[in-house]
Design an enzyme around this catalytic site. Sequence first.
Site, PDB file in Angstrom:
ATOM      1  N   GLU A   4       0.807  -1.225   0.000  1.00 26.34           N
ATOM      2  CA  GLU A   4       0.000   0.000   0.000  1.00 26.34           C
ATOM      3  C   GLU A   4       0.841   1.276   0.000  1.00 26.34           C
ATOM      4  OE1 GLU A   4      -3.739  -1.769   2.564  1.00 26.34           O
ATOM      5  OE2 GLU A   4      -2.016  -1.056   3.652  1.00 26.34           O
TER       6      GLU A   4
HETATM    7  C1  TNX Z   1      -4.392  -4.149   4.853  1.00 23.55           C
HETATM    8  S1  TNX Z   1      -2.785  -6.423   4.184  1.00 23.55           S
HETATM    9  C2  TNX Z   1      -3.095  -3.914   5.260  1.00 23.55           C
HETATM   10  C3  TNX Z   1      -2.856  -3.489   6.655  1.00 23.55           C
HETATM   11  C4  TNX Z   1      -4.128  -3.333   7.426  1.00 23.55           C
HETATM   12  C5  TNX Z   1      -5.089  -4.430   7.089  1.00 23.55           C
HETATM   13  C6  TNX Z   1      -6.348  -4.406   7.893  1.00 23.55           C
HETATM   14  C7  TNX Z   1      -1.701  -5.411   4.089  1.00 23.55           C
HETATM   15  C8  TNX Z   1      -0.482  -5.874   3.539  1.00 23.55           C
HETATM   16  N1  TNX Z   1      -1.978  -4.173   4.518  1.00 23.55           N
HETATM   17  O1  TNX Z   1      -2.116  -2.297   6.659  1.00 23.55           O
HETATM   18  O2  TNX Z   1      -3.815  -3.356   8.784  1.00 23.55           O
HETATM   19  O3  TNX Z   1      -5.403  -4.364   5.738  1.00 23.55           O
HETATM   20  O4  TNX Z   1      -7.156  -5.515   7.644  1.00 23.55           O
END
Ligand code: TNX
Length: 492
Positions: A308
């Site tokens: 992300e």
């Molecule tokens: C996505 S999964 C994220 C996390 C969040 C999570 C909450 C991923 C690699 N990144 O930063 O905590 O969703 O469900």
Amino acid sequence: MENYEPGGAPALGALIPLPVSTKASGGTFALAPATKIVVDAGNDELLAIGEYLAGKLRVSTGYALPVTPSGAGWATGSILLCLLDGDPALGDEGYELTIGHDEVRLSASRPAGLFRGVQTIRQLLPAAIDSAHRQPGPWSMPAGIIHDAPRFAWRGTMLDVARHFFKVEEVKRYIDLASYYKLNYFHLHLTDDQGWRIEIKSWPKLAEVGGAGAYYTQDEYREIVAYARERYITVVPEIDIPGHTNAALVAYPELNCDGRTPAHYTGMEVGFSSLCMQNEAIYRFIDDVVRELAALTPGPYIHIGGDEARSTKADEYVPFIERVQQIVQANGKQVIGWDEIAQASLLPSTVVQRWNKDAADTELAPQVKVLMSPAAKAYLDMKYTEQTPLGQDWAAYIEVSDGYQWDPATLIPGYGAERILGIEAPLWSETLQTMADIEEMAFPRLPGYAEIGWSAQASRNWDEYKGRLAAHGPRLQALKVNFHRSPQVQWE
Ligand code: TNX
């Protein structure tokens, strides 16, 4: 399903994860006041495993259960732990367990196999064995033979200690509970926008300022690693870069492109922070952090996050990941990172952790392995149902049956079983603050993920599993685990 035989001993079939084969031979073995745990002489590692088993059995039985090296002579009624160069199919973690009427014999090729077999012994005893107070017994186990070995090499869980911090004692409890179900990897999500939770001596403000008052000193981290290691669990530390870095930027604003100090962040948004790609100093920072972490971590992996990174330019992200990969390799470790790192050119030793099963498929070099953590199936922070007070729902509601009914080898078309290293169930902590919260989300789903990782796909089916899981209700209760009483299971 009848999970208990007369006399209170669970049937051989009530084990989680389900072993490769079990064969009851009739009758029982019973722990007695004179029972000893006898291990191969001259091997301190086996003595430690024997002591671990004794420690788990002494409180509720009240028996002395001395651990002695073989050769000292043993009475009938002993539990024997021995290493044998027997069946190569047992691998590093497989074991053979023979329960006779007056002796229990556990053998394996490697100590890790004995440790996994010890969990089987615990689960074959009545649920009251896990009580923190002395119980009357009797302490009988069903006689029979078990052959066992895992399907996948990696069976893990992750705890996010960045969104909310958890104390060393809480982390240890989570690790110990995971070990009951034969998990062998523990991933610690140590840094995120909300907090930097590990002391880095060369950049002291990371923890002191970025930790907002809650972080592990290096000694505490070592203590967690050692505790996991005693349970044959490898710790994988994660430093999430280049996004998810607000806490690092609060501590060292010079790593930020505008040089401004951002505010401490306590919300739940993602994707707003980034290390400054134009600033060469970020690589010195990353090298220092990776070097210190690598020195503290005996396991082969450093997790670099990479997810992300919405505030990092796409054309800068790929060269960044490739350079970080070099840094990790130069520090003697292998990279693991989330889905997004697959956009970069990866070394054969790098592992991609798949969290978004629908992420655009990027071509992976043939040797690159994949760890399966599909959010809609394996995220422990997803609510069970709309009514679950804790957790999130962006990927799915995951009731116990949904978490259990999928196969890591076939979920993503085109990935053969040989690409799949195993499975990890991550527990993100945006909505969790206490150990009770952790337990409510992890249990009873975690035993199901452990079984997906350990047991043969063809041997698994929900209707049979939910009977075995029901028999674990009294165990989890004895361990004082705050588990979700899913209505899908007829709890005993
Ligand atoms: C996505 S999964 C994220 C996390 C969040 C999570 C909450 C991923 C690699 N990144 O930063 O905590 O969703 O469900």
